[in-house]
Design an enzyme around this catalytic site. Structure first.
Site, PDB file in Angstrom:
ATOM      1  N   LYS A 191       3.892   7.654 -11.983  1.00 14.34           N
ATOM      2  CA  LYS A 191       3.832   8.445 -10.759  1.00 14.34           C
ATOM      3  C   LYS A 191       4.867   9.549 -10.914  1.00 14.34           C
ATOM      4  CE  LYS A 191       5.072   8.546  -5.943  1.00 14.34           C
ATOM      5  NZ  LYS A 191       5.547   7.847  -4.737  1.00 14.34           N
ATOM      6  N   ASN A 248       5.067   3.431   1.605  1.00 14.58           N
ATOM      7  CA  ASN A 248       6.173   2.487   1.503  1.00 14.58           C
ATOM      8  C   ASN A 248       6.917   2.368   2.837  1.00 14.58           C
ATOM      9  OD1 ASN A 248       8.644   1.877  -1.113  1.00 14.58           O
ATOM     10  ND2 ASN A 248       8.552   1.001   0.914  1.00 14.58           N
TER      11      ASN A 248
END
EC number: 2.8.1.10
Lengths: 65, 260
Positions: free
Chosen positions: B97, B207
């Protein structure tokens, strides 16, 4: 010789390899290593000799988003 | 539900979840399990930093999920390339990522450096999942370099604002129909995730929205439902929006018609 190890100034024997320095610092796997901002693959650690003033980073898994 | 494809690999869940900011390691594990996610994001930090090391890594391995390492916190192409290479060795994956911050105030990705780093890493054999802004041309350039997955932001990291520019996101979806598109960052509510999937996005990555909730485990489950609802809604093809009201109950046979 003097090194910067994970941001801290340390003194080590000038003949030690990167592998030996990391072991002497008690690093616990898993980790990956960079020398002066360049990745050093695990297989090259025994033959890599840092120079005075070099910067060593030893990184381990942590939480991420 | 149909599967999510990431560089040729197929996954059941369309929710990718982060492993940071939870009140405790146990809540992290429970929330990740509750989310139904198949993929969890991780990172690397100095071993002498708090919570870095084998204990955390064992917790993640215990989840049995596929890991997606990030390059969070990097501010230069050199930093991001080095960290990606270190991630590949530690986590034994060529997924990355790719996160390259261009502005410290809103943590906006650096689009120029991102292109340069992406090209370097793709040539080095990485499967790059770039975290990028919702700029169509940037996304097109990343796709042209060979990114099969793109991850435009919904809003700046950790803000919980949701999709601040749905028009841009929709345009990217329409112009890049072959890419796997994942909204990454800025979500706060399950309805935000549902909206992203309704726009045709393939997945969301989040998240803070879960870890920062009062009950992260319940919120993770709520997001899982929202993602499923959004995908089903997208596939079911919503009715056309209208500007004028149209009665749903038949007017034919209406009683009292013309009695007044």
């Amino acid at each position: 010789m003097n090194l910067i190890y994970n941001g801290e100034d340390i003194q080590v024997d000038g003949h030690l390899s990167l592998q030996q320095i990391i072991v002497s610092k008690g690093a616990i796997p898993p980790f990956a290593v960079a020398l002066n901002g360049q990745f050093v693959p695990a297989g090259l650690l025994p033959e890599t000799k840092p120079k005075n003033g070099d910067s060593v980073e030893v990184l381990s898994p942590i939480q991420g988003g | 539900m149909d599967k999510l494809t990431i560089y040729g690999e197929r996954f059941d869940s369309r929710l990718l979840i982060g492993s940071a900011l939870y009140p405790s390691p146990q809540i992290m594990q429970d929330a990740i399990n509750s989310s139904g996610a198949d993929i969890v994001t991780v990172s690397l930090r100095r071993q002498n930093s708090v919570a870095a090391g084998e204990d955390f890594w064992q917790l993640i391995k215990d989840t049995g999920l596929r890991v997606l390492p990030n390059t969070a916190g990097c501010h230069s192409v050199k930093e991001v390339v080095t960290l990606a290479q270190m991630c590949r060795e530690v986590f034994q994956t060529d997924w990355i990522k790719l996160e390259l911050i261009g502005d410290e105030y809103n943590l906006q990705p650096d689009p120029i450096g991102l292109l340069e780093a992406t090209e370097i890493l793709l040539k080095d054999g990485f499967k790059v999942l770039p975290y990028c802004t919702d700029d169509l041309v940037l996304c097109q350039r990343l796709a042209e370099l060979g990114c099969e997955v793109l991850m435009p932001w919904g809003a700046p990291i950790g803000t919980g604002k949701g999709l601040i520019n749905p028009y841009n996101l929709k345009t990217i979806r329409e112009r890049l129909p072959e890419q796997t598109l994942i909204v990454d960052a800025g979500l706060g509510l399950p309805s935000h995730a549902c909206q992203a999937l309704e726009l045709g996005y393939d997945a969301v990555l989040l998240n803070s929205a879960v870890a920062g909730a009062g009950d992260p485990v319940a919120m993770a489950s709520a997001f899982a439902h929202a993602v499923t609802a959004g995908r089903m809604s997208y596939q079911a093809q919503a009715m056309p929006e209208k500007d004028v009201a149209a009665p749903s109950t038949p007017t034919m046979g209406m009683p009292f018609w013309h009695q007044n």
